[in-house]
Design a protein around this motif. Structure first.
Motif, PDB file in Angstrom:
ATOM      1  N   MET A   1       3.994   3.267 -15.582  1.00 20.58           N
ATOM      2  CA  MET A   1       3.988   2.663 -14.248  1.00 20.58           C
ATOM      3  C   MET A   1       2.576   2.387 -13.745  1.00 20.58           C
ATOM      4  O   MET A   1       2.387   1.721 -12.736  1.00 20.58           O
ATOM      5  N   ASN A   2       1.569   2.871 -14.473  1.00 21.84           N
ATOM      6  CA  ASN A   2       0.190   2.556 -14.101  1.00 21.84           C
ATOM      7  C   ASN A   2      -0.061   1.056 -14.148  1.00 21.84           C
ATOM      8  O   ASN A   2      -0.923   0.545 -13.439  1.00 21.84           O
TER       9      ASN A   2
ATOM     10  N   SER B   1       0.838  -1.203   0.000  1.00 21.59           N
ATOM     11  CA  SER B   1       0.000   0.000   0.000  1.00 21.59           C
ATOM     12  C   SER B   1       0.872   1.252   0.000  1.00 21.59           C
ATOM     13  O   SER B   1       0.603   2.199  -0.737  1.00 21.59           O
ATOM     14  N   ALA B   2       1.929   1.255   0.779  1.00 21.66           N
ATOM     15  CA  ALA B   2       2.854   2.398   0.772  1.00 21.66           C
ATOM     16  C   ALA B   2       3.538   2.524  -0.586  1.00 21.66           C
ATOM     17  O   ALA B   2       3.713   3.630  -1.107  1.00 21.66           O
ATOM     18  N   PHE B   3       3.899   1.397  -1.182  1.00 20.48           N
ATOM     19  CA  PHE B   3       4.530   1.387  -2.493  1.00 20.48           C
ATOM     20  C   PHE B   3       3.570   1.939  -3.543  1.00 20.48           C
ATOM     21  O   PHE B   3       3.960   2.727  -4.404  1.00 20.48           O
ATOM     22  N   TYR B   4       2.299   1.560  -3.462  1.00 23.69           N
ATOM     23  CA  TYR B   4       1.286   2.075  -4.383  1.00 23.69           C
ATOM     24  C   TYR B   4       1.254   3.601  -4.341  1.00 23.69           C
ATOM     25  O   TYR B   4       1.329   4.270  -5.369  1.00 23.69           O
ATOM     26  N   PHE B   5       1.141   4.147  -3.138  1.00 27.56           N
ATOM     27  CA  PHE B   5       1.038   5.599  -3.011  1.00 27.56           C
ATOM     28  C   PHE B   5       2.330   6.299  -3.422  1.00 27.56           C
ATOM     29  O   PHE B   5       2.298   7.410  -3.960  1.00 27.56           O
ATOM     30  N   GLU B   6       3.462   5.674  -3.198  1.00 27.60           N
ATOM     31  CA  GLU B   6       4.742   6.244  -3.616  1.00 27.60           C
ATOM     32  C   GLU B   6       4.838   6.280  -5.141  1.00 27.60           C
ATOM     33  O   GLU B   6       5.258   7.289  -5.717  1.00 27.60           O
TER      34      GLU B   6
ATOM     35  N   GLN C   1       2.279   6.301  -7.244  1.00 27.99           N
ATOM     36  CA  GLN C   1       1.294   7.284  -7.702  1.00 27.99           C
ATOM     37  C   GLN C   1       1.811   8.710  -7.535  1.00 27.99           C
ATOM     38  O   GLN C   1       1.661   9.539  -8.430  1.00 27.99           O
ATOM     39  N   LYS C   2       2.438   8.984  -6.405  1.00 30.04           N
ATOM     40  CA  LYS C   2       2.986  10.320  -6.154  1.00 30.04           C
ATOM     41  C   LYS C   2       4.045  10.658  -7.199  1.00 30.04           C
ATOM     42  O   LYS C   2       4.065  11.771  -7.743  1.00 30.04           O
ATOM     43  N   ASN C   3       4.909   9.702  -7.516  1.00 29.91           N
ATOM     44  CA  ASN C   3       5.970   9.942  -8.486  1.00 29.91           C
ATOM     45  C   ASN C   3       5.435  10.084  -9.909  1.00 29.91           C
ATOM     46  O   ASN C   3       6.002  10.834 -10.705  1.00 29.91           O
ATOM     47  N   ILE C   4       4.350   9.391 -10.239  1.00 34.09           N
ATOM     48  CA  ILE C   4       3.705   9.594 -11.542  1.00 34.09           C
ATOM     49  C   ILE C   4       3.131  10.999 -11.599  1.00 34.09           C
ATOM     50  O   ILE C   4       3.326  11.725 -12.581  1.00 34.09           O
ATOM     51  N   ASP C   5       2.431  11.407 -10.542  1.00 38.58           N
ATOM     52  CA  ASP C   5       1.824  12.735 -10.486  1.00 38.58           C
ATOM     53  C   ASP C   5       2.859  13.845 -10.609  1.00 38.58           C
ATOM     54  O   ASP C   5       2.595  14.887 -11.208  1.00 38.58           O
TER      55      ASP C   5
END
Length: 84
Positions: free
Chosen positions: A46-47, A27-32, A34-38
């Motif tokens: 990476m999606n 879950s932390a990896f997911y948000f990390e 997503q943050k880096n894509i944003d």
């Protein structure tokens, strides 16, 4: 790309890795990711990784609404590496 196409394209290898990791970590990896894509650090490609993580969470009976990153990813990574 659909879930089935993503799984077929990697032969299920990536998914099995996420299935083995603790929920807090993925879950932390997911948000990390997503943050880096944003922020434009990682590409939209990476999606596919995000989709693999979502599939692994669904297999645990969870979805993105059920999870939140408990701490900064770097702190979680450090704590996981130092537990063995």
């Amino acid at each position: 790309m659909s879930k089935n196409n993503v799984i077929k394209s990697i032969g299920g290898i990536g998914l099995s890795l996420y299935e083995k990791l603790p929920t807090e970590f993925i879950s932390a990896f997911y948000f990390e990711i997503q943050k880096n894509i944003d922020q434009g650090i990682l590409s939209e490609n990476m999606n596919q990784e995000l989709l693999l993580i979502k599939i692994a969470l669904e297999k645990r009976g969870l979805n993105l609404m059920d999870i939140q990153p408990p701490v900064e990813f770097e702190q979680l990574e450090f704590s996981l590496l130092n537990t063995h």
